[in-house]
Design a protein around this motif. Structure first.
Motif, PDB file in Angstrom:
ATOM      1  N   THR A  13       1.451  -1.019   0.610  1.00  0.00           N
ATOM      2  CA  THR A  13      -0.062  -0.456  -0.043  1.00  0.00           C
ATOM      3  C   THR A  13       0.658   1.684  -0.247  1.00  0.00           C
ATOM      4  O   THR A  13       0.358   2.172  -0.569  1.00  0.00           O
ATOM      5  N   GLN A  14       2.278   1.529   0.328  1.00  0.00           N
ATOM      6  CA  GLN A  14       2.668   2.811   0.178  1.00  0.00           C
ATOM      7  C   GLN A  14       3.330   2.929  -1.209  1.00  0.00           C
ATOM      8  O   GLN A  14       3.879   1.774  -1.427  1.00  0.00           O
ATOM      9  N   GLN A  15       3.311   3.887  -1.169  1.00  0.00           N
ATOM     10  CA  GLN A  15       4.429   4.631  -2.469  1.00  0.00           C
ATOM     11  C   GLN A  15       5.178   4.110  -3.347  1.00  0.00           C
ATOM     12  O   GLN A  15       5.526   3.931  -3.903  1.00  0.00           O
ATOM     13  N   GLY A  16       6.315   4.577  -1.577  1.00  0.00           N
ATOM     14  CA  GLY A  16       7.579   4.702  -2.344  1.00  0.00           C
ATOM     15  C   GLY A  16       8.205   2.937  -2.155  1.00  0.00           C
ATOM     16  O   GLY A  16       8.888   2.099  -3.310  1.00  0.00           O
ATOM     17  N   GLU A  17       7.554   2.193  -1.509  1.00  0.00           N
ATOM     18  CA  GLU A  17       7.437  -0.222  -1.660  1.00  0.00           C
ATOM     19  C   GLU A  17       6.613  -0.168  -3.081  1.00  0.00           C
ATOM     20  O   GLU A  17       7.718  -1.074  -3.777  1.00  0.00           O
ATOM     21  N   PHE A  18       5.630   0.796  -3.169  1.00  0.00           N
ATOM     22  CA  PHE A  18       5.166  -0.013  -4.952  1.00  0.00           C
ATOM     23  C   PHE A  18       5.998  -0.044  -6.585  1.00  0.00           C
ATOM     24  O   PHE A  18       6.257  -0.235  -6.315  1.00  0.00           O
ATOM     25  N   GLU A  19       6.294   1.712  -6.321  1.00  0.00           N
ATOM     26  CA  GLU A  19       7.569   1.734  -6.712  1.00  0.00           C
ATOM     27  C   GLU A  19       8.736   0.902  -6.907  1.00  0.00           C
ATOM     28  O   GLU A  19       9.366   0.577  -7.848  1.00  0.00           O
ATOM     29  N   LYS A  20       9.345   0.894  -5.572  1.00  0.00           N
ATOM     30  CA  LYS A  20      10.993   0.167  -6.195  1.00  0.00           C
ATOM     31  C   LYS A  20      10.547  -1.974  -5.596  1.00  0.00           C
ATOM     32  O   LYS A  20      10.876  -2.374  -7.245  1.00  0.00           O
ATOM     33  N   ARG A  21       9.214  -1.926  -6.014  1.00  0.00           N
ATOM     34  CA  ARG A  21       9.346  -3.049  -6.210  1.00  0.00           C
ATOM     35  C   ARG A  21       8.343  -3.368  -7.435  1.00  0.00           C
ATOM     36  O   ARG A  21       8.759  -4.445  -8.538  1.00  0.00           O
ATOM     37  N   ARG A  22       7.839  -2.517  -8.591  1.00  0.00           N
ATOM     38  CA  ARG A  22       7.266  -2.185  -9.634  1.00  0.00           C
ATOM     39  C   ARG A  22       8.825  -1.928 -10.438  1.00  0.00           C
ATOM     40  O   ARG A  22       8.951  -2.824 -11.711  1.00  0.00           O
ATOM     41  N   GLY A  23       9.629  -1.359  -9.692  1.00  0.00           N
ATOM     42  CA  GLY A  23      10.856  -1.651 -10.730  1.00  0.00           C
ATOM     43  C   GLY A  23      11.659  -3.021 -10.597  1.00  0.00           C
ATOM     44  O   GLY A  23      12.089  -2.943 -12.075  1.00  0.00           O
ATOM     45  N   ALA A  24      11.776  -3.329  -9.796  1.00  0.00           N
ATOM     46  CA  ALA A  24      11.745  -4.877  -9.389  1.00  0.00           C
ATOM     47  C   ALA A  24      11.423  -6.202 -10.898  1.00  0.00           C
ATOM     48  O   ALA A  24      11.854  -6.699 -11.582  1.00  0.00           O
ATOM     49  N   LEU A  25       9.734  -5.616 -10.648  1.00  0.00           N
ATOM     50  CA  LEU A  25       9.075  -6.396 -11.601  1.00  0.00           C
ATOM     51  C   LEU A  25       9.523  -6.665 -12.825  1.00  0.00           C
ATOM     52  O   LEU A  25       9.082  -6.773 -13.860  1.00  0.00           O
ATOM     53  N   LEU A  26       9.158  -5.236 -13.469  1.00  0.00           N
ATOM     54  CA  LEU A  26       9.405  -5.114 -14.830  1.00  0.00           C
ATOM     55  C   LEU A  26      10.861  -5.118 -15.456  1.00  0.00           C
ATOM     56  O   LEU A  26      10.897  -5.423 -16.386  1.00  0.00           O
TER      57      LEU A  26
END
Length: 104
Positions: A13-26
């Motif tokens: 739910t946290q924006q920073g954690e979402f972006e970090k995970r998004r980058g790794a997934l992509l």
């Protein structure tokens, strides 16, 4: 062009954690998608602050999207997605997929 949209809720739910995970997934997912016949584009974004997210994948033709969904590639992509963004517990964890033809 066919656009497949996947809506779901994750425990992230946290924006920073979402972006970090998004980058790794992509970093893992995009090279895989780019090898799929008919792949055009991919987008993954948050919706609000409650963990809702939307993944949009575009394909040249309906047959390309169907091949991706039915021949195992989508299952691999979904496994990675759920590893990086675990699904929210019941009753909030439904995955909803829609497809639509758009003028491209």
């Amino acid at each position: 062009m066919i656009v497949a949209t996947l809506s779901r809720t994750t425990v992230v739910t946290q924006q920073g954690e979402f972006e970090k995970r998004r980058g790794a997934l992509l970093a893992r997912l995009l090279p895989y998608l780019e090898r799929q016949p008919g792949f055009v584009s991919h987008e993954l974004r948050r919706e609000g602050d409650g963990g809702a997210m939307i993944e949009t994948t575009s394909w040249r033709a309906e047959a390309d999207c169907r091949t991706f969904l039915r021949q195992g590639a989508a299952a691999m992509a979904a496994t990675w997605l759920d590893a990086f963004f675990p699904t929210a517990p019941y009753p909030n964890g439904n995955w909803i997929r829609t497809t639509a033809e758009v003028a491209g």
